[in-house]
Write a protein that holds these residues in place. Sequence first.
Motif, mmCIF file in Angstrom:
data_model
loop_
_atom_site.group_PDB
_atom_site.id
_atom_site.type_symbol
_atom_site.label_atom_id
_atom_site.label_comp_id
_atom_site.label_asym_id
_atom_site.label_seq_id
_atom_site.Cartn_x
_atom_site.Cartn_y
_atom_site.Cartn_z
ATOM 1 N N SER A 163 0.709 -1.140 -0.084
ATOM 2 C CA SER A 163 0.127 0.028 -0.215
ATOM 3 C C SER A 163 0.742 1.244 0.110
ATOM 4 N N MET A 164 0.606 2.269 -0.801
ATOM 5 C CA MET A 164 1.355 3.397 -1.271
ATOM 6 C C MET A 164 0.954 4.587 -0.417
ATOM 7 N N VAL A 165 1.752 5.211 0.208
ATOM 8 C CA VAL A 165 1.525 6.726 0.562
ATOM 9 C C VAL A 165 2.463 7.730 -0.165
ATOM 10 N N PHE A 166 1.824 8.683 -0.545
ATOM 11 C CA PHE A 166 2.450 9.573 -1.683
ATOM 12 C C PHE A 166 2.578 10.854 -1.009
ATOM 13 N N GLN A 167 3.713 11.635 -1.610
ATOM 14 C CA GLN A 167 3.964 12.877 -1.196
ATOM 15 C C GLN A 167 2.793 13.517 -1.040
ATOM 16 N N GLN A 168 2.041 13.915 -2.088
ATOM 17 C CA GLN A 168 0.822 14.804 -2.109
ATOM 18 C C GLN A 168 -0.578 14.145 -1.532
#
Length: 258
Positions: free
Chosen positions: A96-101
Amino acid sequence: MPDTAPVIQITDLHKSFGQLEVLKGVDITAHRGDVVSLIGSSGSGKSTILRCANLLEDSQQGDIVFKGEPVHWKGSGPSRRPGDAKQVLRIRTNLSMVFQQFNLWAHMTILQNVMEAPVTVLGRDKAEVEEAARKYLAKVGIGDKCDAWPAQLSGGQQQRAAIARALCMEPEALLFDEPTSALDPELEQEVVKVIKDLAAEGRTMIIVTHDMKLAADVSDHVVFLHQGRIEEEGPPDALFGAPKSDRLRGFLSATQTA
Ligand SMILES: Nc1ncnc2c1ncn2[C@@H]1O[C@H](COP(=O)(O)OP(=O)(O)O)[C@@H](O)[C@H]1O
Ligand SMILES: [Mg+2]
């Protein structure tokens, strides 16, 4: 054996955008409970590694193995694609990805944002997901923001909501892409604290970060990338305390004076 197999093992990964080869044979392994940080200059290929790992991007060569299960490819080279849509979904939802924005949905409340993918993508029971979503929002310290809209939250709170959203997928690993880069320094720390708590409870994580203190504090293993290759890697004490390559020494002294 799947139980002892790394959560994610990437071997000799090559990735080009047209004629531009941006990953030139990269190996990354994260066992269960490992925190691996990827550092390096802008453009060195850090985000591309994360996006290839969870199959958001195609790659042209090399193996990606999730818990002992190799990605099934069809075709080769420039025409190589993942061949099994169910496997892609399984891998993507487990990394599961957590993005900068942050990428929260503006038209959904914080609670709805966190519940969305487990309900619609995984088809889980709505009441159970709501209970879990409230639990994860409390865990990241914004249990009182369930009914707020994203625009009503600070950047640090939005990023913590995005982390709760990733956790609510109950993934095998979390992939962070510069999670604190869009934040003011004082808000950065509240997100750093959440990431440190997750590391302390044994979460498997791959973290792309410009924050060398964070990388030094939480990582089991640090990978320094330069132009699509691993220039140097090792435990944080060695990498930050006794860097071997001139490039890493140069990179570290530039980030310390930045
Ligand atoms: N969608 C894309 N199309 C073409 N080139 C891209 C694309 N995404 C990234 N790149 C290029 O790939 C290289 C690596 O980018 P990236 O993985 O984003 O680096 P980093 O995250 O380390 O800053 C850069 O040269 C970048 O310009
Ligand atoms: Mg990037």
